[in-house]
Design a protein around this motif. Structure first.
Motif, PDB file in Angstrom:
ATOM      1  N   MET A   1       0.019 -32.338   8.353  1.00  0.00           N
ATOM      2  CA  MET A   1      -0.881 -33.489   8.379  1.00  0.00           C
ATOM      3  C   MET A   1      -0.466 -34.507   9.439  1.00  0.00           C
ATOM      4  O   MET A   1       0.721 -34.769   9.642  1.00  0.00           O
ATOM      5  CB  MET A   1      -0.878 -34.180   7.010  1.00  0.00           C
ATOM      6  CG  MET A   1      -1.154 -33.269   5.820  1.00  0.00           C
ATOM      7  SD  MET A   1      -2.868 -32.716   5.771  1.00  0.00           S
ATOM      8  CE  MET A   1      -2.790 -31.569   4.381  1.00  0.00           C
ATOM      9  N   VAL A   2      -1.481 -35.070  10.084  1.00  0.00           N
ATOM     10  CA  VAL A   2      -1.268 -36.256  10.913  1.00  0.00           C
ATOM     11  C   VAL A   2      -1.866 -37.440  10.160  1.00  0.00           C
ATOM     12  O   VAL A   2      -2.451 -37.277   9.084  1.00  0.00           O
ATOM     13  CB  VAL A   2      -1.915 -36.091  12.307  1.00  0.00           C
ATOM     14  CG1 VAL A   2      -1.176 -35.026  13.100  1.00  0.00           C
ATOM     15  CG2 VAL A   2      -3.394 -35.737  12.188  1.00  0.00           C
TER      16      VAL A   2
ATOM     17  N   ALA B   1      -4.193 -31.252  10.485  1.00  0.00           N
ATOM     18  CA  ALA B   1      -4.260 -31.024  11.929  1.00  0.00           C
ATOM     19  C   ALA B   1      -3.763 -29.634  12.318  1.00  0.00           C
ATOM     20  O   ALA B   1      -3.864 -29.243  13.479  1.00  0.00           O
ATOM     21  CB  ALA B   1      -3.451 -32.083  12.661  1.00  0.00           C
ATOM     22  N   ARG B   2      -3.209 -28.912  11.355  1.00  0.00           N
ATOM     23  CA  ARG B   2      -2.711 -27.572  11.648  1.00  0.00           C
ATOM     24  C   ARG B   2      -2.667 -26.781  10.357  1.00  0.00           C
ATOM     25  O   ARG B   2      -2.256 -27.309   9.314  1.00  0.00           O
ATOM     26  CB  ARG B   2      -1.314 -27.662  12.261  1.00  0.00           C
ATOM     27  CG  ARG B   2      -0.807 -26.363  12.851  1.00  0.00           C
ATOM     28  CD  ARG B   2       0.533 -26.579  13.518  1.00  0.00           C
ATOM     29  NE  ARG B   2       1.132 -25.332  13.950  1.00  0.00           N
ATOM     30  CZ  ARG B   2       2.400 -25.178  14.260  1.00  0.00           C
ATOM     31  NH1 ARG B   2       3.218 -26.221  14.195  1.00  0.00           N
ATOM     32  NH2 ARG B   2       2.874 -24.017  14.637  1.00  0.00           N
ATOM     33  N   VAL B   3      -3.102 -25.547  10.401  1.00  0.00           N
ATOM     34  CA  VAL B   3      -3.116 -24.726   9.193  1.00  0.00           C
ATOM     35  C   VAL B   3      -2.675 -23.314   9.539  1.00  0.00           C
ATOM     36  O   VAL B   3      -2.949 -22.808  10.631  1.00  0.00           O
ATOM     37  CB  VAL B   3      -4.523 -24.724   8.540  1.00  0.00           C
ATOM     38  CG1 VAL B   3      -5.567 -24.111   9.462  1.00  0.00           C
ATOM     39  CG2 VAL B   3      -4.502 -24.002   7.198  1.00  0.00           C
ATOM     40  N   CYS B   4      -1.963 -22.699   8.604  1.00  0.00           N
ATOM     41  CA  CYS B   4      -1.479 -21.328   8.797  1.00  0.00           C
ATOM     42  C   CYS B   4      -1.695 -20.547   7.506  1.00  0.00           C
ATOM     43  O   CYS B   4      -1.543 -21.096   6.408  1.00  0.00           O
ATOM     44  CB  CYS B   4       0.004 -21.346   9.165  1.00  0.00           C
ATOM     45  SG  CYS B   4       0.725 -19.705   9.457  1.00  0.00           S
ATOM     46  N   ILE B   5      -2.061 -19.285   7.643  1.00  0.00           N
ATOM     47  CA  ILE B   5      -2.199 -18.371   6.499  1.00  0.00           C
ATOM     48  C   ILE B   5      -1.456 -17.088   6.834  1.00  0.00           C
ATOM     49  O   ILE B   5      -1.584 -16.556   7.943  1.00  0.00           O
ATOM     50  CB  ILE B   5      -3.679 -18.057   6.193  1.00  0.00           C
ATOM     51  CG1 ILE B   5      -4.422 -19.324   5.769  1.00  0.00           C
ATOM     52  CG2 ILE B   5      -3.792 -16.993   5.103  1.00  0.00           C
ATOM     53  CD1 ILE B   5      -5.915 -19.115   5.520  1.00  0.00           C
ATOM     54  N   ILE B   6      -0.657 -16.593   5.876  1.00  0.00           N
ATOM     55  CA  ILE B   6       0.043 -15.321   6.070  1.00  0.00           C
ATOM     56  C   ILE B   6      -0.282 -14.378   4.915  1.00  0.00           C
ATOM     57  O   ILE B   6      -0.747 -14.806   3.858  1.00  0.00           O
ATOM     58  CB  ILE B   6       1.569 -15.509   6.172  1.00  0.00           C
ATOM     59  CG1 ILE B   6       2.146 -15.980   4.830  1.00  0.00           C
ATOM     60  CG2 ILE B   6       1.930 -16.473   7.297  1.00  0.00           C
ATOM     61  CD1 ILE B   6       3.676 -15.902   4.753  1.00  0.00           C
ATOM     62  N   ASP B   7      -0.008 -13.093   5.116  1.00  0.00           N
ATOM     63  CA  ASP B   7      -0.206 -12.124   4.038  1.00  0.00           C
ATOM     64  C   ASP B   7       1.122 -11.878   3.319  1.00  0.00           C
ATOM     65  O   ASP B   7       2.128 -12.539   3.596  1.00  0.00           O
ATOM     66  CB  ASP B   7      -0.803 -10.819   4.579  1.00  0.00           C
ATOM     67  CG  ASP B   7       0.106 -10.102   5.580  1.00  0.00           C
ATOM     68  OD1 ASP B   7       1.314 -10.440   5.660  1.00  0.00           O
ATOM     69  OD2 ASP B   7      -0.379  -9.193   6.289  1.00  0.00           O
ATOM     70  N   GLU B   8       1.129 -10.937   2.397  1.00  0.00           N
ATOM     71  CA  GLU B   8       2.326 -10.673   1.597  1.00  0.00           C
ATOM     72  C   GLU B   8       3.489 -10.159   2.434  1.00  0.00           C
ATOM     73  O   GLU B   8       4.651 -10.270   2.035  1.00  0.00           O
ATOM     74  CB  GLU B   8       2.010  -9.672   0.478  1.00  0.00           C
ATOM     75  CG  GLU B   8       1.116 -10.236  -0.605  1.00  0.00           C
ATOM     76  CD  GLU B   8       0.931  -9.266  -1.769  1.00  0.00           C
ATOM     77  OE1 GLU B   8       1.568  -8.202  -1.760  1.00  0.00           O
ATOM     78  OE2 GLU B   8       0.142  -9.581  -2.674  1.00  0.00           O
TER      79      GLU B   8
END
Length: 350
Positions: A135-136, A148-155
């Motif tokens: 977050m900003v 302001a930035r998002v990440c998604i990963i798998d198992e």
């Protein structure tokens, strides 16, 4: 009196009561179950892993348990091994390395990645994915959190989605010391509305929101830490039954029932440090996914109806059964007692 008190001793947490009716009252509100963290030495049930840690190595541990744990106990998962040698080999595997985390976290900075495909849940059904945001600040004093930035990963800790997000209102504090985000990163970033749609469509995996169910559906399990806040900032709705939040999972909370920080949970239960200096959402995703997988892999006794809220269990400790309950032994009462939270080990049973 001592013998009577001993007979009125809880079979789970070992509390003693002067009268059997008081033990019944205790069982009615304690929700002891096979899903609680348990001491591998004396078999005492604890409400959380923090309680178990205090029991084993806290300021006032149980002496006989501490002595054995010091020699044969894993300080990460709190398991008791068969020998000091077994402990040494186990703990080496039990402690995660952050080498991979740091490397791929830096690679994530190189640009956006978008592998959010619908319908790739895999042969065994919908997989879990972990999400984390940075977050900003917005508003006149910069205290309003804006994603302001998002990440998604798998198992398998592969990055499925990583992007900078263009907030819907002006940024007044980029919080560079912890986010590493500069104005130019957000100038041509993906609009929040598009990010929201991509993530929501991916999580639902082709199912309408109203049709999503915890078991037997296609929607994905969402893992994270403080997900209520992240989803609120992204303006995404998702069913609570599909969320696994390490900040709200009872076994991972403090003995005071408050949340532990992700930094603490990672250090205590995975054995490495995160969130030092500029923070990468990939690093947070990996930590929450590893915590989830560790909790999911616990081997607990299988029960047909594992929750106190299941219709078959709702009258187990009903007041109209008081006389019958008082005729039971503490062990028999523990046998019919059920958990008041959903244990993540149940996710491994499809």
């Amino acid at each position: 009196m001592a013998a009577e008190t001993q007979r009125n001793k809880c079979a789970a947490c070992f509390k003693q009561f002067n009268k059997l009716e008081h033990l019944v009252d205790h069982m009615r509100i304690s929700y002891h179950s096979v899903h609680e963290p348990m001491c591998g030495i004396c078999k005492k049930h604890c409400r959380s892993f923090e309680s178990l840690r205090e029991h084993l190595i806290g300021p006032l541990p149980k002496p006989e348990c501490k002595d054995i744990f010091t020699i044969r106990g894993c300080k990460f998962c709190l398991a008791i091994l068969d020998s000091p040698n077994a402990r040494w080999f186990h703990q080496d595997r039990c402690q995660f390395s952050n080498v991979k985390t740091g490397l791929l976290g830096r690679l994530a900075n190189l640009g956006i990645r978008d592998n959010l495909n619908i319908g790739n849940g895999g042969a065994r059904g919908p997989l879990a994915v972990a999400l984390a945001c940075k977050m900003v600040g917005g508003g006149s004093d910069g205290s309003l959190d804006l994603c302001a930035r998002v990440c998604i990963i798998d198992e398998n800790e592969n990055i499925m989605f990583h992007t900078y997000v263009k907030p819907t209102i002006p940024v007044t504090n980029y919080r560079y010391e912890t986010t590493g985000i500069r104005p130019e990163y957000l100038r041509d970033a993906m609009p929040q509305k598009l990010v929201q749609k991509k993530i929501q469509d991916f999580l639902c995996n082709g199912e309408p929101m109203w049709k999503i169910r915890p078991r037997g559906g296609k929607a994905r399990t969402l893992v994270g830490h403080g997900l209520d806040h992240d989803l609120d900032r992204l303006q995404i709705e998702y069913p609570a039954g599909m969320i696994r939040d390490t900040a709200k999972y009872p076994p991972l909370m403090k003995t005071s029932k408050l949340s532990n920080s992700l930094k603490y949970l990672t250090q205590a239960y995975l054995g490495y440090d995160i969130q030092n200096g500029i923070q990468d959402p990939y690093e947070d995703c990996v930590a929450t996914m590893r915590l989830y997988m560790r909790m999911r892999s616990q081997m607990h006794h299988i029960e047909n109806y594992p929750l106190a809220s299941d219709p078959q269990n709702r009258n187990n400790f009903a007041s109209w059964r008081q006389s019958e309950l008082e005729r039971m032994t503490p062990g028999q009462m523990l046998e019919i007692s059920r958990s008041d939270y959903y244990c993540w080990c149940l996710d491994s049973r499809g």
